[in-house]
Write a protein that holds these residues in place. Structure first.
Motif, PDB file in Angstrom:
ATOM      1  N   ALA A 124       0.838  -1.197   0.000  1.00 55.79           N
ATOM      2  CA  ALA A 124       0.000   0.000   0.000  1.00 55.79           C
ATOM      3  C   ALA A 124       0.877   1.254   0.000  1.00 55.79           C
ATOM      4  CB  ALA A 124      -0.924  -0.017   1.222  1.00 55.79           C
ATOM      5  N   GLY A 125       0.214   2.415   0.070  1.00 58.01           N
ATOM      6  CA  GLY A 125       0.935   3.660   0.256  1.00 58.01           C
ATOM      7  C   GLY A 125       1.008   4.576  -0.939  1.00 58.01           C
ATOM      8  N   PHE A 126       0.039   4.497  -1.847  1.00 58.96           N
ATOM      9  CA  PHE A 126       0.060   5.358  -3.023  1.00 58.96           C
ATOM     10  C   PHE A 126      -0.097   6.827  -2.631  1.00 58.96           C
ATOM     11  CE2 PHE A 126      -2.110   7.456  -6.609  1.00 58.96           C
ATOM     12  CZ  PHE A 126      -1.231   7.154  -7.642  1.00 58.96           C
ATOM     13  N   ALA A 127       0.582   7.720  -3.373  1.00 55.35           N
ATOM     14  CA  ALA A 127       0.455   9.161  -3.144  1.00 55.35           C
ATOM     15  C   ALA A 127      -0.844   9.651  -3.767  1.00 55.35           C
ATOM     16  CB  ALA A 127       1.645   9.897  -3.744  1.00 55.35           C
ATOM     17  N   VAL A 128      -1.816   9.980  -2.928  1.00 55.50           N
ATOM     18  CA  VAL A 128      -3.106  10.430  -3.449  1.00 55.50           C
ATOM     19  C   VAL A 128      -3.038  11.862  -3.963  1.00 55.50           C
ATOM     20  CG1 VAL A 128      -4.452   8.833  -2.053  1.00 55.50           C
ATOM     21  CG2 VAL A 128      -3.838  11.064  -1.116  1.00 55.50           C
ATOM     22  N   ARG A 129      -2.022  12.599  -3.532  1.00 50.85           N
ATOM     23  CA  ARG A 129      -1.656  13.892  -4.101  1.00 50.85           C
ATOM     24  C   ARG A 129      -0.180  14.107  -3.788  1.00 50.85           C
ATOM     25  NH1 ARG A 129      -2.453  18.192  -0.257  1.00 50.85           N
ATOM     26  NH2 ARG A 129      -3.352  17.437   1.692  1.00 50.85           N
ATOM     27  N   PRO A 130       0.494  15.079  -4.440  1.00 52.56           N
ATOM     28  CA  PRO A 130       1.948  15.205  -4.292  1.00 52.56           C
ATOM     29  C   PRO A 130       2.389  15.243  -2.824  1.00 52.56           C
ATOM     30  CG  PRO A 130       1.190  16.615  -6.057  1.00 52.56           C
ATOM     31  CD  PRO A 130      -0.047  16.053  -5.411  1.00 52.56           C
ATOM     32  N   ASP A 131       3.328  14.346  -2.476  1.00 53.63           N
ATOM     33  CA  ASP A 131       3.920  14.256  -1.145  1.00 53.63           C
ATOM     34  C   ASP A 131       2.919  13.893  -0.052  1.00 53.63           C
ATOM     35  OD1 ASP A 131       6.484  14.950  -2.110  1.00 53.63           O
ATOM     36  OD2 ASP A 131       5.927  17.077  -2.062  1.00 53.63           O
ATOM     37  N   GLU A 132       1.761  13.374  -0.429  1.00 50.40           N
ATOM     38  CA  GLU A 132       0.765  12.954   0.556  1.00 50.40           C
ATOM     39  C   GLU A 132       0.317  11.529   0.239  1.00 50.40           C
ATOM     40  OE1 GLU A 132       0.137  14.266   3.239  1.00 50.40           O
ATOM     41  OE2 GLU A 132       0.655  16.378   3.063  1.00 50.40           O
TER      42      GLU A 132
END
Length: 533
Positions: A284-292
């Protein structure tokens, strides 16, 4: 799929028919029905209670269409490594993975009737183990036997192992403090994010009841199971207290750092967001927005009424488990190949954890523990101050960070723990956290070992105390080789008798340091995704 609420009118007829169809067939552990005396024989039942496990043969008496009474139970030798019947005393449920009824097979779930003597169980769930089509809260998936979950789900649902479940985008259970709902997940069920921005979010007031078993864990994963960040992650939001508001705000509610439209927080530290037991959260751990990025498991203001036990987060692109406020307690955590921090907290987490293994990625990874109170007002209340015991944190040569970084005004009480092979074993950061070292009970570590780090102790960002002096001044602490074989104590390890009891009812009383008593105490076996020792 069968749900108890839907079955009420049918259970009497169906229960008798299923039981009289000869067998509860769970491969190596078969339960057979004897129609001459209405008894059910279960040759192998694993009984789980806290961290203990024992095995029995058992006999149940059918006394009505959906009620069974325990009439005999005899201890037998352990039967791990095979599919079997499981009674989980923590959730009062009996799980039988396959009930043969004529040409069909069902998963059967029995529930203990509280206070009944002798022990009595009700048949709560019968689910056909063959795919029967997608239920009406989902849509057909891209492959045979798959169903897609999407959007908001504001009703109680059950996910079953006969379906491959696919998350499409953000899937939200319940409204935020309205239209509360429960998502129940049966043992052996698999839930996949098909791309990065897919995640499952349990909103405030709703629950997840993910009740896996050692032989049939529940799995959340990405589609290829090859790399960190293949999907988003699992998020629970609750109603326990959190800091992050102005001090005069009566009930603080805080927006999530990744999905800013979602909030957590309230005034109920005993809030219950459900159960996570025998659960894998993988890649898991996709960036849902830049650096988040989303973490593997994010716990926002989750309360102490929640049960989290035997949970693995593996190959997360961001943190393994991160707590934002709340009082959630956890046991038996396995955090492996995490590419950021294995265990992270802030905004006033005051929970507890015992038996934690964190083994950093061989190619990446940040801190073992990254601990904050509040980044802008380090002394905001309620202050982060968890109590942690029996942890083993193992870094790698590429770990350029700390086994535990204590900063931004966090308090903590650490007991019976090991930090090894990081750049810095322990780091105290900043004035606010340094000041807590002189306040009784606010920042402590006892009966713990550090060894094998480039620097066993370090300070950062204006710390006003010596981390070495702080560590060495407290009882039972040692700078000494823990003699680990992989993550387990080797023969002759000084950890085995160096522990002490933690004076708190949550904690199992042990006399050893680290997550494992000895080489024979590997509680990660069977239910976890493979990782290197």
């Amino acid at each position: 799929m069968f749900r108890f609420g839907d079955l009420n009118a049918r259970l009497t007829a169906i229960s008798a028919a299923v039981l009289s169809a000869i067998s509860f067939n769970t491969q190596a552990a078969t339960a057979t029905y004897n129609p001459t005396d209405n008894t059910v024989d279960l040759p192998v039942v694993e009984v789980l209670s806290g961290g203990a496990s024992s095995f029995f043969s058992a006999k149940l008496q059918l006394v009505s269409g959906n009620e069974l009474v325990l009439i005999d139970a005899q201890p037998i030798s352990a039967g791990k490594g095979t599919d079997r019947n499981v009674f989980d005393a923590d959730t009062s449920a009996v799980h039988i993975s396959s009930v043969a009824a004529g040409a069909d097979e069902f998963y059967a779930k029995l529930r203990l009737v509280p206070g009944a003597g002798p022990m009595k169980f009700t048949l709560e769930q019968l689910v056909n183990n063959q795919f029967q089509g997608c239920p009406d809260f989902s849509t057909p998936g891209p492959t045979a036997g798959s169903c897609v979950l999407s959007g908001e789900i504001r009703r109680d649902i059950t996910l079953t192992k006969n379906i491959q479940w696919i998350l499409s985008g953000g899937v939200f259970i319940g409204g935020d403090k309205v239209d509360n709902a429960t998502i129940a997940i049966n043992p052996g069920t698999q839930i996949f994010g098909q791309q990065g921005a897919d995640f499952l979010w349990i909103r405030r007031g709703s629950k997840i009841m993910a009740e896996g078993t050692p032989d049939n864990p529940i799995v959340f994963s990405g589609p290829s199971q090859q790399a960190a960040g293949e999907w988003g992650g699992l998020v629970l939001s609750g109603l326990a207290r959190i800091n992050g508001c102005n001090q005069d705000v009566a009930v603080c509610e805080v927006a999530n750092e990744a999905i800013t439209s979602e909030f957590s927080g309230g005034d109920n530290d005993a809030d219950n967001s459900g159960v996570l037991k025998y659960v894998q959260i993988l890649f898991a751990g996709f960036a849902v927005r830049p650096d988040e990025e989303l973490n593997g498991l994010t716990l926002n203001s989750v309360g102490s009424g929640t049960l989290i036990d035997y949970v693995q987060v593996h190959a997360g692109l961001d943190d393994g488990i991160e707590m934002f406020g709340g009082t959630v307690n956890m046991k038996h955590l396995v955090l492996t190949n995490i590419e950021d921090d294995s265990l992270d907290w802030g905004l006033g987490w005051r929970g507890k954890a015992q038996f934690v293994l964190a083994k950093q990625s061989a190619s990446d990874g940040d801190h073992g523990i990254e601990a904050d109170n509040n980044p802008t007002n380090n002394n905001l209340l309620p202050r982060s101050k968890p109590v942690l015991s029996n942890m083993t944190f193992i870094g790698t040569p590429v770990s350029q960070s700390s086994g535990a970084l204590l900063r931004r005004g966090t308090g903590v009480n650490i007991w019976n723990s090991v930090f090894t092979q990081f750049r810095n074993c322990l780091t105290i950061d900043g004035e606010a956290t340094s000041a807590l070292a002189s306040a009784p009970g606010e920042l402590t570590i006892a009966h713990s070992f550090v060894h094998g780090c480039e620097n066993n102790f370090s300070e950062a960002n204006g710390a006003t105390i010596s981390t070495a002096d702080w560590f060495n001044s407290q009882p039972g602490n040692k700078v000494e080789d823990p003699l680990l074989s992989g993550y387990l104590p080797a023969f002759g390890s000084p950890l085995t008798l160096a522990g002490t009891a933690v004076n708190d009812a949550f904690f199992t009383t042990v006399d050893y340091v680290g997550a494992f008593k000895d080489a024979d105490d590997d509680w990660t076996q069977e239910w976890t995704f493979p990782f290197a020792n």
